[in-house]
Design an enzyme around this catalytic site. Structure first.
Site, PDB file in Angstrom:
ATOM      1  N   ARG A 146     -61.261  16.700   5.486  1.00 24.42           N
ATOM      2  CA  ARG A 146     -60.251  15.704   5.127  1.00 24.42           C
ATOM      3  C   ARG A 146     -60.622  14.288   5.591  1.00 24.42           C
ATOM      4  O   ARG A 146     -59.905  13.335   5.308  1.00 24.42           O
ATOM      5  CB  ARG A 146     -58.892  16.126   5.695  1.00 24.42           C
ATOM      6  N   GLU A 148     -49.857  11.622   4.631  1.00 20.21           N
ATOM      7  CA  GLU A 148     -49.263  11.489   5.970  1.00 20.21           C
ATOM      8  C   GLU A 148     -50.285  11.736   7.070  1.00 20.21           C
ATOM      9  O   GLU A 148     -50.213  11.133   8.143  1.00 20.21           O
ATOM     10  CB  GLU A 148     -48.121  12.493   6.133  1.00 20.21           C
ATOM     11  N   ASP A 149     -51.230  12.651   6.810  1.00 21.36           N
ATOM     12  CA  ASP A 149     -52.108  13.083   7.889  1.00 21.36           C
ATOM     13  C   ASP A 149     -53.162  12.054   8.273  1.00 21.36           C
ATOM     14  O   ASP A 149     -53.794  12.196   9.319  1.00 21.36           O
ATOM     15  CB  ASP A 149     -52.790  14.417   7.497  1.00 21.36           C
ATOM     16  N   HIS A 185     -48.448  21.977  11.696  1.00 26.00           N
ATOM     17  CA  HIS A 185     -48.216  20.697  12.363  1.00 26.00           C
ATOM     18  C   HIS A 185     -46.872  20.708  13.093  1.00 26.00           C
ATOM     19  O   HIS A 185     -45.989  21.506  12.773  1.00 26.00           O
ATOM     20  CB  HIS A 185     -48.169  19.566  11.325  1.00 26.00           C
ATOM     21  N   ASP A 198     -57.065  18.054  -0.559  1.00 24.93           N
ATOM     22  CA  ASP A 198     -55.848  17.791   0.221  1.00 24.93           C
ATOM     23  C   ASP A 198     -55.431  16.320   0.208  1.00 24.93           C
ATOM     24  O   ASP A 198     -54.577  15.909   1.005  1.00 24.93           O
ATOM     25  CB  ASP A 198     -56.063  18.238   1.674  1.00 24.93           C
ATOM     26  N   CYS A 234     -45.457  15.183   4.353  1.00 27.52           N
ATOM     27  CA  CYS A 234     -46.899  14.967   4.232  1.00 27.52           C
ATOM     28  C   CYS A 234     -47.277  14.240   2.951  1.00 27.52           C
ATOM     29  O   CYS A 234     -48.388  13.726   2.834  1.00 27.52           O
ATOM     30  CB  CYS A 234     -47.649  16.281   4.340  1.00 27.52           C
ATOM     31  N   ARG A 245     -54.915  20.972  14.784  1.00 25.94           N
ATOM     32  CA  ARG A 245     -55.488  19.750  14.223  1.00 25.94           C
ATOM     33  C   ARG A 245     -55.524  18.580  15.223  1.00 25.94           C
ATOM     34  O   ARG A 245     -56.308  17.644  15.039  1.00 25.94           O
ATOM     35  CB  ARG A 245     -54.680  19.317  12.997  1.00 25.94           C
TER      36      ARG A 245
HETATM   37  C1  CIR Z   1     -54.117  21.004   5.197  1.00 23.29           C
HETATM   38  O1  CIR Z   1     -54.249  22.128   5.669  1.00 23.29           O
HETATM   39  O2  CIR Z   1     -54.557  20.005   5.758  1.00 23.29           O
HETATM   40  C2  CIR Z   1     -53.407  20.854   3.875  1.00 23.29           C
HETATM   41  N1  CIR Z   1     -53.678  21.984   3.063  1.00 23.29           N
HETATM   42  C3  CIR Z   1     -51.913  20.713   4.088  1.00 23.29           C
HETATM   43  C4  CIR Z   1     -51.564  19.486   4.869  1.00 23.29           C
HETATM   44  C5  CIR Z   1     -50.097  19.302   5.018  1.00 23.29           C
HETATM   45  N2  CIR Z   1     -49.832  18.161   5.812  1.00 23.29           N
HETATM   46  C6  CIR Z   1     -48.703  17.975   6.469  1.00 23.29           C
HETATM   47  O3  CIR Z   1     -47.831  18.824   6.456  1.00 23.29           O
HETATM   48  N3  CIR Z   1     -48.580  16.857   7.178  1.00 23.29           N
END
Ligand code: CIR
Length: 271
Positions: A87, A67-68, A162, A62, A250, A132
């Site tokens: 992650r 962004e996360d 999210h 990932d 993201c 999350r």
């Molecule tokens: C996840 O589940 O963390 C990743 N497969 C997708 C993350 C997408 N992030 C976002 O929309 N900010």
């Protein structure tokens, strides 16, 4: 040139092995993903952003969803503690790019927060309470950002990964939202474009200067946005990333020019 930058990370070969919460696994075409990512970066660069491209982390499927792992404001950087354990190893190499010109803060264990849950509109920071992001992190973010004049407020997220899967701000007074996933009353008196019924993921848009990037798979929602804003509406195809529950926001961290606290970039804290 706006002086703004964006951090991105090229997709890894194991993109298809990313975390899935609401979708089932489907094959991902690596070459198509790479091409879509390059076009996404070009869409940002064409709007005057200086686009930083990090190399993929092969052990982190990932990792393209930068962004996360951090939130960057003019006044400070906040390093996240992602909600998915898989992650957390993505964080350090992104943080390295963000430190240096403004104070840095971090959300500490056991709190968890993904940047995809953080929606900044003016001086209000809306934070999704999602699978999350938890209340400890929302409180911690509130303590950090209070010093910089931001108000942090938690928002319930329904069956979406999210907050920004469910709602984004095209402009301060115009939201795009999926009302099945978020109650827009939480955002006060703003105009809201509801997603078209067959485009549930159309709420994830990304405004960059005089343009708003929209998802090519949500044309009717995008047309509704285009009728309301004097922005260049730019469809971007990110279908390979959508297979692993990702949207437009993201794939980058926006780095606005440093603001008034840039004189004390050495400030760090873990909250
Ligand atoms: C996840 O589940 O963390 C990743 N497969 C997708 C993350 C997408 N992030 C976002 O929309 N900010």
């Amino acid at each position: 040139m706006t002086g703004a930058r964006a951090v991105t990370r090229e997709p890894p070969s194991r993109l298809a092995e990313g975390e899935l919460t609401y979708l089932r696994a489907t094959p991902v075409d690596a070459a198509t993903a790479a091409d879509q990512h390059a076009r996404y970066r070009k869409a940002l660069a064409d709007r005057g952003l200086d686009v930083i491209v990090l190399p993929p982390l092969d052990d982190h499927p990932d990792c393209a969803f930068v962004e996360d792992v951090a939130v960057c404001l003019p006044e400070c950087v906040v390093i996240c503690r992602p909600g998915a354990e898989s992650r957390r190893g993505e964080v350090d190499s992104v943080a390295e790019v963000l430190v240096g010109d403004r104070p840095v803060h971090a959300i500490g264990a056991p709190a968890t927060i993904d940047g995809g849950d953080v929606l900044v509109i003016g001086d209000t920071v809306y934070v999704g309470r999602s699978g999350r992001t938890d209340d400890r992190a929302i409180s911690a973010l509130g303590r950090i950002l209070d010093d910089y004049g931001y108000a942090v407020t938690g928002v319930a997220v329904g069956a979406a990964l999210h907050l920004k899967t469910a709602v984004t701000a095209v402009a301060e007074d115009l939201l795009v939202a999926n009302p099945d996933w978020v109650d827009v009353a939480a955002f006060g008196a703003r105009r809201v474009v509801p997603v078209a019924p067959d485009e549930p993921f159309g709420a994830n848009t990304l405004t960059v200067g005089p343009a708003v990037l929209v998802q090519e798979r949500a044309p009717r929602t995008s047309d509704a946005v285009a009728r309301l804003v004097p922005l260049d509406v730019v469809p971007v195809e990110i279908g390979e990333f959508a297979k692993v529950e990702a949207g437009l926001t993201c794939l980058s961290i926006m780095i606005p020019p440093a603001g008034p606290t840039a004189s004390r970039p050495e400030t760090t804290s873990i909250v």
